[in-house]
Enzyme design. Structure first.
Site, mmCIF file in Angstrom:
data_model
loop_
_atom_site.group_PDB
_atom_site.id
_atom_site.type_symbol
_atom_site.label_atom_id
_atom_site.label_comp_id
_atom_site.label_asym_id
_atom_site.label_seq_id
_atom_site.Cartn_x
_atom_site.Cartn_y
_atom_site.Cartn_z
ATOM 1 N N PRO A 2 0.843 -1.211 0.000
ATOM 2 C CA PRO A 2 0.000 0.000 0.000
ATOM 3 C C PRO A 2 0.875 1.258 0.000
ATOM 4 O O PRO A 2 1.865 1.327 0.709
ATOM 5 C CB PRO A 2 -0.788 -0.115 1.304
ATOM 6 N N GLU A 3 0.486 2.240 -0.828
ATOM 7 C CA GLU A 3 1.239 3.494 -0.898
ATOM 8 C C GLU A 3 0.503 4.574 -0.107
ATOM 9 O O GLU A 3 -0.559 4.313 0.463
ATOM 10 C CB GLU A 3 1.445 3.860 -2.377
ATOM 11 N N LYS A 51 4.079 5.897 4.641
ATOM 12 C CA LYS A 51 3.362 4.626 4.725
ATOM 13 C C LYS A 51 3.109 4.225 6.181
ATOM 14 O O LYS A 51 2.749 3.079 6.449
ATOM 15 C CB LYS A 51 4.152 3.546 3.983
ATOM 16 N N ARG A 247 13.084 -2.895 -7.055
ATOM 17 C CA ARG A 247 11.619 -2.910 -7.166
ATOM 18 C C ARG A 247 11.220 -2.864 -8.631
ATOM 19 O O ARG A 247 11.948 -2.353 -9.477
ATOM 20 C CB ARG A 247 11.039 -1.686 -6.440
#
Ligand SMILES: [Zn+2]
Length: 258
Positions: A2-3, A51, A247
């Site tokens: 989740p961002e 976050k 990533r």
């Protein structure tokens, strides 16, 4: 993962759910927190930073949680949730008489004095979700201007600016027609950071779930092999950064230039 947009929305849900009265159930299933007693405390609200989620209580303490990869806070009516303990993945249960919040698969949980929150967050850059991002992002702009790493890697570095992940890194760079591997000291850092901030805040405010297609029109994220909306070239997928923190990002190899 989740961002910032999804985390901000979770903060709003926790704020609403815990607003109606004191905690009638409070369990922290995390390392040294098992004996902490929060019963009777009232939530003063939950805020997000990057976050991280910060749930503040009226005794001057803050519960910090982080969703990491798969974490999630679930909210159910206490009348239905009271008998369930949520299973082995549940790390925290906070309930008022009306709502029960269960934190599952949380990646981080700790309790600090509210006045010590800045120390928890000191390693992070400015929050991209901030209302006044245009001003507060200035230190991140400065750091980018002196950073020769690829812009994709720099955007994902939470010590530069906090809250952005692979979705909004991919979408932001697509909009600017910039390759994730262009050196950060050769981009318009202020414009890129403001685009990221605007996209993430629009996503948090949209009716669809944040960080999903539908919350903001998708350009490239999750669209490998599909035609680029701008030039028709098949969208590609690549890795930015170095192991173990490399990533995956999505980009158009034709119109996003190094
Ligand atoms: Zn293209």
């Amino acid at each position: 993962m989740p961002e910032g947009d999804a985390v901000a929305r979770t903060a709003a849900r926790l704020t609403r759910a815990l607003a109606d009265g004191p905690l009638v159930r409070a369990e922290l299933r995390w390392g040294g927190l098992g004996d902490v007693d929060l019963l009777g405390r009232r939530s003063l609200g939950t805020v997000s930073y990057g976050k991280h989620l910060l749930t503040r209580f009226d005794d001057g303490q803050t519960l910090r949680s982080h969703l990491r990869m798969d974490g999630m806070w679930y909210v159910d009516p206490t009348s239905r949730a009271a008998s369930r303990d949520g299973g082995p993945d549940t790390r925290a249960v906070l309930a008022t008489r009306v709502w029960t919040c269960r934190g599952r698969l949380l990646g981080m949980l700790d309790l600090v004095r509210t006045r010590d929150e800045p120390r928890l967050l000191a390693h992070l850059g400015p929050d991209l979700m901030a209302e006044d991002a245009e001003t507060t992002l200035e230190p991140a702009v400065q750091r980018m201007a002196a950073d020769p790493r690829g812009i994709g890697e720099v955007l994902l570095d939470q010590t530069v600016a906090a809250g952005i992940g692979t979705i909004w890194t991919s979408e932001t760079l697509f909009r600017h027609e910039v390759s994730p591997w262009r050196p950060a000291d050769r981009v318009d850092g202020a414009a890129i950071l403001m685009t990221a901030s605007r996209l993430m805040r629009a996503s948090a405010a949209a009716p669809a779930a944040p960080g999903t297609p539908g919350s903001v029109p998708a350009g490239v994220y999750g669209r490998e092999h599909a035609p680029c909306p701008r030039c028709g070239t098949p969208v590609a997928r690549g890795m930015v950064g170095r192991a173990p923190t490399a990533r995956r990002v999505f980009y158009c190899p034709t119109c996003q230039r190094v």
